[in-house]
Design a protein around this motif. Structure first.
Motif, PDB file in Angstrom:
ATOM      1  N   GLU A  40      40.097  38.701  46.674  1.00  0.00           N
ATOM      2  CA  GLU A  40      41.032  39.826  46.596  1.00  0.00           C
ATOM      3  C   GLU A  40      41.350  40.185  45.156  1.00  0.00           C
ATOM      4  N   LEU A  41      41.448  39.170  44.279  1.00  0.00           N
ATOM      5  CA  LEU A  41      41.680  39.429  42.861  1.00  0.00           C
ATOM      6  C   LEU A  41      40.523  40.217  42.266  1.00  0.00           C
ATOM      7  N   VAL A  42      39.315  39.785  42.539  1.00  0.00           N
ATOM      8  CA  VAL A  42      38.139  40.464  41.999  1.00  0.00           C
ATOM      9  C   VAL A  42      38.060  41.899  42.523  1.00  0.00           C
ATOM     10  N   GLU A  43      38.315  42.095  43.799  1.00  0.00           N
ATOM     11  CA  GLU A  43      38.265  43.441  44.367  1.00  0.00           C
ATOM     12  C   GLU A  43      39.301  44.352  43.713  1.00  0.00           C
ATOM     13  N   ALA A  44      40.478  43.818  43.403  1.00  0.00           N
ATOM     14  CA  ALA A  44      41.508  44.621  42.743  1.00  0.00           C
ATOM     15  C   ALA A  44      41.082  44.998  41.323  1.00  0.00           C
ATOM     16  N   VAL A  45      40.474  44.059  40.601  1.00  0.00           N
ATOM     17  CA  VAL A  45      40.016  44.346  39.236  1.00  0.00           C
ATOM     18  C   VAL A  45      38.853  45.340  39.259  1.00  0.00           C
ATOM     19  N   ALA A  46      38.000  45.246  40.280  1.00  0.00           N
ATOM     20  CA  ALA A  46      36.829  46.124  40.368  1.00  0.00           C
ATOM     21  C   ALA A  46      37.158  47.499  40.938  1.00  0.00           C
ATOM     22  N   GLY A  47      38.373  47.683  41.434  1.00  0.00           N
ATOM     23  CA  GLY A  47      38.752  48.983  41.980  1.00  0.00           C
ATOM     24  C   GLY A  47      38.460  49.151  43.448  1.00  0.00           C
ATOM     25  N   LEU A  48      38.222  48.045  44.154  1.00  0.00           N
ATOM     26  CA  LEU A  48      37.913  48.111  45.580  1.00  0.00           C
ATOM     27  C   LEU A  48      39.118  47.769  46.455  1.00  0.00           C
ATOM     28  N   ARG A  49      40.230  47.418  45.850  1.00  0.00           N
ATOM     29  CA  ARG A  49      41.448  47.064  46.589  1.00  0.00           C
ATOM     30  C   ARG A  49      42.644  47.616  45.821  1.00  0.00           C
ATOM     31  N   PRO A  50      43.600  48.258  46.497  1.00  0.00           N
ATOM     32  CA  PRO A  50      44.746  48.835  45.792  1.00  0.00           C
ATOM     33  C   PRO A  50      45.622  47.764  45.146  1.00  0.00           C
ATOM     34  N   VAL A  51      46.183  48.101  43.996  1.00  0.00           N
ATOM     35  CA  VAL A  51      47.079  47.204  43.262  1.00  0.00           C
ATOM     36  C   VAL A  51      48.514  47.541  43.622  1.00  0.00           C
ATOM     37  N   GLY A  52      49.252  46.523  44.097  1.00  0.00           N
ATOM     38  CA  GLY A  52      50.642  46.755  44.453  1.00  0.00           C
ATOM     39  C   GLY A  52      51.551  46.793  43.248  1.00  0.00           C
ATOM     40  N   ALA A  53      51.266  45.936  42.285  1.00  0.00           N
ATOM     41  CA  ALA A  53      52.057  45.873  41.052  1.00  0.00           C
ATOM     42  C   ALA A  53      51.183  45.269  39.968  1.00  0.00           C
ATOM     43  N   GLY A  54      51.568  45.518  38.713  1.00  0.00           N
ATOM     44  CA  GLY A  54      50.838  44.958  37.598  1.00  0.00           C
ATOM     45  C   GLY A  54      49.934  45.976  36.927  1.00  0.00           C
ATOM     46  N   ARG A  55      49.115  45.488  35.998  1.00  0.00           N
ATOM     47  CA  ARG A  55      48.290  46.381  35.177  1.00  0.00           C
ATOM     48  C   ARG A  55      46.924  45.756  34.907  1.00  0.00           C
ATOM     49  N   VAL A  56      45.892  46.600  34.915  1.00  0.00           N
ATOM     50  CA  VAL A  56      44.524  46.182  34.579  1.00  0.00           C
ATOM     51  C   VAL A  56      44.037  47.061  33.438  1.00  0.00           C
ATOM     52  N   THR A  57      43.655  46.416  32.318  1.00  0.00           N
ATOM     53  CA  THR A  57      43.164  47.144  31.147  1.00  0.00           C
ATOM     54  C   THR A  57      41.740  46.710  30.857  1.00  0.00           C
ATOM     55  N   LEU A  58      40.838  47.692  30.684  1.00  0.00           N
ATOM     56  CA  LEU A  58      39.431  47.425  30.423  1.00  0.00           C
ATOM     57  C   LEU A  58      39.013  48.146  29.148  1.00  0.00           C
ATOM     58  N   THR A  59      38.515  47.371  28.183  1.00  0.00           N
ATOM     59  CA  THR A  59      38.135  47.893  26.855  1.00  0.00           C
ATOM     60  C   THR A  59      39.233  48.790  26.287  1.00  0.00           C
ATOM     61  N   GLY A  60      40.483  48.367  26.452  1.00  0.00           N
ATOM     62  CA  GLY A  60      41.620  49.089  25.892  1.00  0.00           C
ATOM     63  C   GLY A  60      42.138  50.232  26.730  1.00  0.00           C
ATOM     64  N   GLU A  61      41.512  50.552  27.845  1.00  0.00           N
ATOM     65  CA  GLU A  61      41.923  51.678  28.696  1.00  0.00           C
ATOM     66  C   GLU A  61      42.587  51.160  29.960  1.00  0.00           C
ATOM     67  N   ASP A  62      43.739  51.748  30.300  1.00  0.00           N
ATOM     68  CA  ASP A  62      44.437  51.377  31.523  1.00  0.00           C
ATOM     69  C   ASP A  62      43.670  51.937  32.719  1.00  0.00           C
ATOM     70  N   VAL A  63      43.109  51.037  33.555  1.00  0.00           N
ATOM     71  CA  VAL A  63      42.328  51.470  34.714  1.00  0.00           C
ATOM     72  C   VAL A  63      42.980  51.035  36.018  1.00  0.00           C
ATOM     73  N   THR A  64      44.272  50.733  35.975  1.00  0.00           N
ATOM     74  CA  THR A  64      44.973  50.208  37.150  1.00  0.00           C
ATOM     75  C   THR A  64      44.784  51.095  38.364  1.00  0.00           C
ATOM     76  N   ASP A  65      44.850  52.408  38.152  1.00  0.00           N
ATOM     77  CA  ASP A  65      44.729  53.338  39.270  1.00  0.00           C
ATOM     78  C   ASP A  65      43.385  54.061  39.288  1.00  0.00           C
ATOM     79  N   ALA A  66      42.446  53.622  38.471  1.00  0.00           N
ATOM     80  CA  ALA A  66      41.148  54.298  38.381  1.00  0.00           C
ATOM     81  C   ALA A  66      40.247  53.903  39.555  1.00  0.00           C
ATOM     82  N   SER A  67      39.330  54.792  39.888  1.00  0.00           N
ATOM     83  CA  SER A  67      38.355  54.511  40.947  1.00  0.00           C
ATOM     84  C   SER A  67      37.341  53.475  40.473  1.00  0.00           C
ATOM     85  N   ALA A  68      36.594  52.929  41.435  1.00  0.00           N
ATOM     86  CA  ALA A  68      35.535  51.974  41.075  1.00  0.00           C
ATOM     87  C   ALA A  68      34.505  52.639  40.175  1.00  0.00           C
ATOM     88  N   ALA A  69      34.165  53.901  40.465  1.00  0.00           N
ATOM     89  CA  ALA A  69      33.179  54.615  39.636  1.00  0.00           C
ATOM     90  C   ALA A  69      33.694  54.794  38.217  1.00  0.00           C
TER      91      ALA A  69
END
Length: 522
Positions: A301-330
């Motif tokens: 479930e953690l991996v799916e949330a980081v990869a964009g395959l599961r919705p995030v209830g709370a918290g933040r995911v940053t990839l290469t400096g960009e906030d992708v918490t609500d971004a699609s998998a693509a």
């Protein structure tokens, strides 16, 4: 381990003579001979594409051989279907279980052979029979439980009960511990040994050397569709079996050099989903961060949330400096994420599409017109680089063996040099030689400056590759260890929810460490 039974010269339980099976462009089995004694655990080993699954499919009536004979207890047989094989006393537990999730355990076990009363299924009698059978063979399971609610290890017991209920004298198990925890794998081998002590026979298809060395009596090794070795387990070694499988010396359980971490590529802060609670960590360039844990503690479930395959209830995911918490998998892939999922068939590939098309998927946008020639050339390079055994890149990906499909997914994701690679169970169902190749490729990817988040059920893999290890328990991070402190005892304690211990010295480890689990190692 119980001493291997003596060869009394009696009639073998199973004998295959000169089995040949050819598919378009592939000679899967080339005059294969196999002899399995009654009352033994006989391991069938070989690299991906060596012909193991085809040979067992021939034995079980899923394929007709082009040439050769099949003998059970000295009597020649010919099966047109698995139902005929079952009637003759054979039973097979497939790697993908064949159960009805909405049925109870008892309903699954007695399906198509239900006890009757007044012309109707006698459910109470079915429960009684299954409970008695489970108790007789030490297969702890609730006959009234719904299969959908059972952990995978218990589902496997249900599959074995199905075979025993139908009177199977010879059991074929295909990669039986691929989805089991260490404790479940140990329990399975205790059950198998008790069955052989009763006079039943077990044919075990597996890649795991340690299981074979600790749990089997005899080994047959296939290479390129032919028998490469016939061995008594007590008279051989893991290195000897590995060399027979690959045709070369293989270094087992290798500890790779540490990386040189740089800036954070992935930052996860306070991440919470339906199965993950307040998880925070970073993965840096030039670093492999391993996640260990018993299955079902939130890793997927953690991996799916980081990869964009599961919705995030709370918290933040940053990839290469960009906030992708609500971004699609693509969008995350475009930002720099590559992903090797745990389920290579349903998530990682399109089985009906060609091998060449699958090798181009996910990163094909923005690269101009993908002509058939460009697709084939791209596929040729990756097939050669990752040792994918395929007759043609024009064949469907679904025609590949499980291990070769895994190489396809890993090769595709590594080829695009994304800053972050998330890889789940990278060597599940993969042969020994390919494990070494995949590990080397992951280390090279890290050393080229990429960040890798690794999830694996194999502790030896986690310890051998990771620069840091996170342990998940009940949806949270229970402990974090630098690689030098990630010994088996500390990891095992944290995986069970215990408080971290101080590191163990080499002397203490030799004297006090418990016996290594059958699950560990390739």
């Amino acid at each position: 381990m119980t001493p291997p039974p003596e060869d009394t010269g009696g009639t073998p339980a199973v004998e295959l003579r000169g089995i040949t099976k050819e598919f378009p462009g592939t000679l899967a089995n080339d005059r294969v001979d196999l002899t399995v004694r009654r009352g033994e655990i006989h391991a069938l080993m070989g690299e991906n594409g060596a012909g193991k699954s085809t040979l067992m499919s021939v034995l079980y009536g899923l394929h007709r051989p082009d040439a050769g004979q099949i003998l059970l207890d000295g009597r020649e047989v010919s099966f047109a279907s698995p139902s005929e094989a079952i009637a003759a006393g054979l039973g097979m537990v497939h790697q993908s279980f064949k159960l009805f999730p909405s049925f109870t355990v008892a309903e699954n076990v007695v399906y198509a052979a239900e006890p009757r009363r007044f012309g109707l299924t006698d459910r109470a009698e079915a429960v009684r029979r299954v409970a008695a059978l489970a108790d007789e063979h030490g297969l702890a399971v609730d006959p009234t439980a719904k299969v959908a609610d059972l952990p995978v290890g218990v589902r496997q017991r249900v599959e074995i009960l199905k075979l025993l209920y139908r009177g199977a004298r010879t059991l074929i198990l295909d990669e039986p511990t691929a989805v089991l925890t260490p404790a479940e794998a140990d329990g399975l081998f205790r059950v198998l040994r008790s069955l052989t002590d009763e006079g039943r026979t077990v044919l075990l298809v597996t890649h795991k050397l340690r299981e074979v060395m600790e749990g089997s009596d005899s080994v047959t090794v296939l290479r390129d569709g032919r028998v490469a070795a016939r061995l008594r387990t007590a008279q051989t070694s893991a290195d000897g079996i590995a060399a027979a499988m690959t045709g070369r010396a293989v270094e087992l359980d290798r500890m790779h050099p540490a990386g040189s971490p740089g800036e954070a590529v992935l930052s996860v802060t306070g991440l919470t989903t339906d199965a993950v609670r307040d998880v925070s960590f970073d993965v840096r360039a030039g670093e492999i961060v391993g996640i260990a844990g018993v299955a079902g503690n939130g890793q997927s479930e953690l991996v799916e949330a980081v990869a964009g395959l599961r919705p995030v209830g709370a918290g933040r995911v940053t990839l290469t400096g960009e906030d992708v918490t609500d971004a699609s998998a693509a969008r995350r892939r475009a930002t720099g994420l590559a992903y090797v999922p745990e389920d290579r068939t349903a998530v990682g590939t399109a089985p009906a599409a060609t091998i060449a098309e699958n090798l181009a998927m996910g990163h094909h946008r923005g690269h101009g017109l993908l002509t058939p020639g460009r697709l084939r050339e791209h596929a040729r390079v990756l097939i050669e680089r990752f040792g994918i055994k395929a007759a043609s890149s024009r064949h469907p990906a679904g025609s590949l063996s499980g291990g070769n499909l895994q190489k396809l997914v890993i090769g595709r994701e590594l080829a695009h040099e994304s800053p972050l690679l998330i890889v789940e169970q990278p060597t599940r169902g993969v042969d020994i030689g390919a494990i070494q190749t995949i590990h080397d490729q992951l280390i090279a990817h890290r050393d080229a400056g990429h960040a890798i988040l690794l999830v694996s059920a194999e502790l030896s893999e986690i310890r051998g590759l990771s620069d840091r290890v996170l342990v998940m328990f009940e949806g949270g991070i229970a402990a974090e260890f630098p690689r030098d402190e990630a010994d088996e005892r500390r990891l095992g304690l944290a995986m069970a929810g215990g408080a971290p211990e101080p590191p163990v010295s080499a002397e203490e480890s030799v004297e006090e460490a418990p016996k290594e689990s059958l699950k560990e190692g390739p």
